[in-house]
Scaffold this motif. Structure first.
Motif, PDB file in Angstrom:
ATOM      1  N   LEU A 146      -9.175   4.397 -10.195  1.00  0.00           N
ATOM      2  CA  LEU A 146     -10.170   3.345 -10.138  1.00  0.00           C
ATOM      3  C   LEU A 146     -10.476   2.831 -11.523  1.00  0.00           C
ATOM      4  N   SER A 147     -10.875   1.568 -11.617  1.00  0.00           N
ATOM      5  CA  SER A 147     -11.165   0.888 -12.868  1.00  0.00           C
ATOM      6  C   SER A 147      -9.897   0.847 -13.730  1.00  0.00           C
TER       7      SER A 147
ATOM      8  N   GLU B  31     -11.149  -1.076  -7.639  1.00  0.00           N
ATOM      9  CA  GLU B  31     -11.750  -1.900  -8.695  1.00  0.00           C
ATOM     10  C   GLU B  31     -10.857  -1.954  -9.943  1.00  0.00           C
TER      11      GLU B  31
ATOM     12  N   HIS C 147     -12.040  -3.416  -3.753  1.00  0.00           N
ATOM     13  CA  HIS C 147     -12.878  -3.896  -4.848  1.00  0.00           C
ATOM     14  C   HIS C 147     -14.209  -4.371  -4.284  1.00  0.00           C
TER      15      HIS C 147
ATOM     16  N   ASP D 229     -19.101  -6.298  -8.250  1.00  0.00           N
ATOM     17  CA  ASP D 229     -18.669  -5.617  -9.471  1.00  0.00           C
ATOM     18  C   ASP D 229     -19.006  -6.493 -10.680  1.00  0.00           C
TER      19      ASP D 229
ATOM     20  N   VAL E 227     -14.308  -9.033  -9.474  1.00  0.00           N
ATOM     21  CA  VAL E 227     -13.172  -9.149  -8.574  1.00  0.00           C
ATOM     22  C   VAL E 227     -12.455 -10.490  -8.763  1.00  0.00           C
TER      23      VAL E 227
ATOM     24  N   LYS F  53     -12.354  -6.195   0.395  1.00  0.00           N
ATOM     25  CA  LYS F  53     -13.501  -6.567  -0.437  1.00  0.00           C
ATOM     26  C   LYS F  53     -14.751  -5.976   0.206  1.00  0.00           C
TER      27      LYS F  53
ATOM     28  N   GLN G 185     -20.633  -2.289  -6.286  1.00  0.00           N
ATOM     29  CA  GLN G 185     -20.485  -2.669  -7.689  1.00  0.00           C
ATOM     30  C   GLN G 185     -19.591  -1.633  -8.371  1.00  0.00           C
ATOM     31  N   HIS G 186     -19.606  -1.557  -9.689  1.00  0.00           N
ATOM     32  CA  HIS G 186     -18.559  -0.802 -10.378  1.00  0.00           C
ATOM     33  C   HIS G 186     -18.846   0.694 -10.492  1.00  0.00           C
TER      34      HIS G 186
ATOM     35  N   LEU H 199     -18.541   2.533  -3.447  1.00  0.00           N
ATOM     36  CA  LEU H 199     -17.144   2.134  -3.253  1.00  0.00           C
ATOM     37  C   LEU H 199     -16.239   3.329  -2.956  1.00  0.00           C
TER      38      LEU H 199
END
Length: 582
Positions: free
Chosen positions: A241-242, A267, A480, A484, A489, A511, A516-517, A534
């Protein structure tokens, strides 16, 4: 090309020291930091336990309202073995750390290897909450890479760095995770991501693929009677992730040998040449303009935007300072805020992302993170960071001095890979004005928009991180959040998915409304009320990928997961989470 691995360290983890939580269990993961018996000289086992704990806490919402362990997820006791080493890519000056976890209950009949890259600039256990939390309980082996980042900090003041087991040693006394040469004693703390000179982000896909090959080799070692373990008889799922999500998508494009069976990216920080926007571009823009924009009335009820006051003076001062520098034309604070907000919207920022991005502004994340990226893109060493920045050891009370032995001993377990944190401060890039961080923000932004030699080199560094097209038959699932605010996104996952489809690929794209992140931020009052986690959608996407690989079940449909709702002031429930049907 032949992989280069160092000596492999093998450790057993059973009883009160399992693979998934190091014996802490869910309550211990969510509790106070795991203690060191001798704080100035923690053991390898103590460092491992605290590193696993901090990695879980940095990714998952483990609080009483977060639903982990009741609505989704679990942390059963998972005994097994760990195999860890340093791995070198061809031409690299410094290694990345790789670590394979092989549970005693490894499923030899349905061979599964999960390969994961750390999020952000975290260390080797960074992906444990995603890859380990999903894979280990179901009998998969899991292999991690720090992708050339991590908290293996080198301190030139005393010449120490981090060894394979996480403890510190003098350069020359052991092989170190990161050992820069010829750095002056007063250069400040050296971080691998920022100062290796290898530009690790350009190689994140290759890091993931090399980790996958290491995982197969360690399965051969663990089960010699079942060897060889190959991509033909072992399903390999890459997830992250990220930055880790971006790394596994990069691996998908670099996988010429067909190692990977499926990719699940959450994400993702992913850059496609000519599509979307690279992180450095929009992050330096946010660092510069968002503080001014947050004075606008659109942010009046937004968590973190007001920090306990009607309008923080720093936000008003940023607007005035940008006006003085010719970046804004408005003559009043209200006009400057409206203009800054309009500029952000015009460059592609959506309101839902901007409102959540207030938290990153309040925490000074934009400036802190882009400093590290700029140094990496320009291949700078400690003592020569761009814009006058440096990382300095800090004692209690804010005085910069040689690092305290107790603080330094915990860096590997507690550090995120990007200071400031854990007794390391971000210094420089400031002046004595009423808006002291503005000079650094202007300088970092100019490295993207300017025309000098350094600006050209930085843009070339960013270009080297662009993703390549994956093979046609590789299942790719991208998850995602619509809200975020760190990796919006619209700048990342959406253009990546559109790019794949334009080239005949068929990725699955979920989606998630209100996500959020940072799931870990959901523990903050009010902020968590407005958002959804998420991580459970990542677990669900991994479930769908596994079902597709093992039973031939069709991949799920794309979805704007319409029934998901914010958690609200009470605990998360299955109804508000509303995972897509199985």
């Amino acid at each position: 090309m032949t992989d280069t691995f160092g000596e492999v360290r093998v450790t057993l983890h059973r009883g009160d020291d399992d693979l998934l939580t190091a014996g802490l269990g869910l309550r211990g993961l969510a509790g106070v930091p795991a203690r060191f018996v001798s704080p100035a000289a923690p053991t390898a086992g103590e460092l491992r336990r605290r590193s696993i704990q901090s990695s879980w806490r940095g990714i998952a919402d483990l609080g009483p309202l977060g639903g982990f362990g009741s609505v989704y997820g679990d942390v059963p006791d998972v005994p097994g073995r760990e195999f860890t080493t340093f791995a070198w890519l061809h031409g690299a000056r410094h290694p990345h750390r790789v670590l394979a976890q092989i549970p005693d209950a490894f499923d030899k009949q349905a061979r599964c290897l999960v390969v994961a890259a750390s999020s952000g600039s975290r260390g080797i256990y960074g992906p444990v909450a995603l890859a380990g939390g999903w894979g280990l309980p179901r009998g998969c082996a899991v292999v991690y890479t720090d992708k050339g980042t991590g908290a293996g900090y080198f301190d030139p003041a005393d010449g120490t760095g981090v060894t394979l087991d996480g403890t510190r040693a003098k350069a020359g006394d052991a092989v170190l995770e990161f050992e820069p040469k010829g750095v002056p004693r007063d250069a400040g703390v050296a971080a691998k991501h920022a100062h290796s000179g290898d530009h690790p982000e350009a190689e994140w896909g290759r890091h993931v693929l090399q980790a996958a090959r290491f995982g197969l080799a360690m399965l051969d070692r663990a089960y010699p009677d079942e060897a060889p373990f190959t991509p033909q008889n072992t399903r390999i799922i890459a997830t992250g992730l990220s930055n880790g999500g971006g790394a596994v998508l990069r691996a998908a494009g670099d996988d010429a040998e067909g190692l990977l069976s499926a990719v699940v990216a959450l994400e993702p920080n992913i850059h496609i040449e000519g599509h979307g926007r690279p992180f450095y571009d929009y992050a330096t823009e946010a660092a510069l303009l968002l503080p001014a924009a947050l004075s606008a009335p659109e942010f009046d009820d937004v968590p973190f935007a007001r920090a306990g006051m009607a309008t923080p003076p720093a936000w008003v001062l940023r607007g005035a300072a940008l006006r003085a520098h010719g970046k804004l034309s408005g003559n009043t604070p209200q006009a400057q805020a409206a203009e800054a907000l309009s500029m952000l919207r015009a460059s592609g920022w959506r309101d839902e992302a901007l409102k959540v991005a207030a938290s990153s502004t309040w925490l000074d994340l934009w400036r802190s993170v882009t400093v590290a990226y700029a140094s990496s893109y320009l291949r700078r060493e400690a003592g020569d960071m761009p814009c006058g920045f440096s990382y300095e050891a800090q004692r209690i009370g804010g005085v910069t001095t040689p690092a305290d032995a107790i603080v330094r001993a915990a860096w590997w377990a507690d550090g995120s890979g990007v200071p400031p944190h854990a007794g390391i401060t971000l210094a420089g890039g400031m002046d004595l004005s009423l808006d002291p961080t503005l000079p650094g923000c202007l300088c970092l932004r100019d490295l993207w928009t300017g025309q000098g030699e350094d600006a050209q080199k930085l843009r070339e560094g960013v270009a080297a991180t662009a993703a390549a097209m994956p093979r046609e038959d590789l299942p790719i699932l991208v998850v995602h959040g619509t809200d975020d605010g760190l990796i919006p996104v619209s700048f990342s996952a959406e253009p990546y998915v559109a790019w794949l489809r334009a080239h005949g690929r068929s990725p699955v794209f979920w989606k998630v409304p209100y996500a959020q992140h940072f799931d870990a931020f959901l523990a903050f009052p009010d902020f968590g009320d407005r958002h959804a986690p998420l991580l459970p959608f990542g677990y669900a996407a991994l479930d769908r990928a596994w079902a597709h690989l093992t039973t031939g079940r069709a991949l799920p449909e794309d979805a704007l997961v319409r029934d998901t709702q914010p958690r609200g002031p009470g605990p998360l429930t299955a109804k508000t989470l509303a995972l897509p049907p199985g």
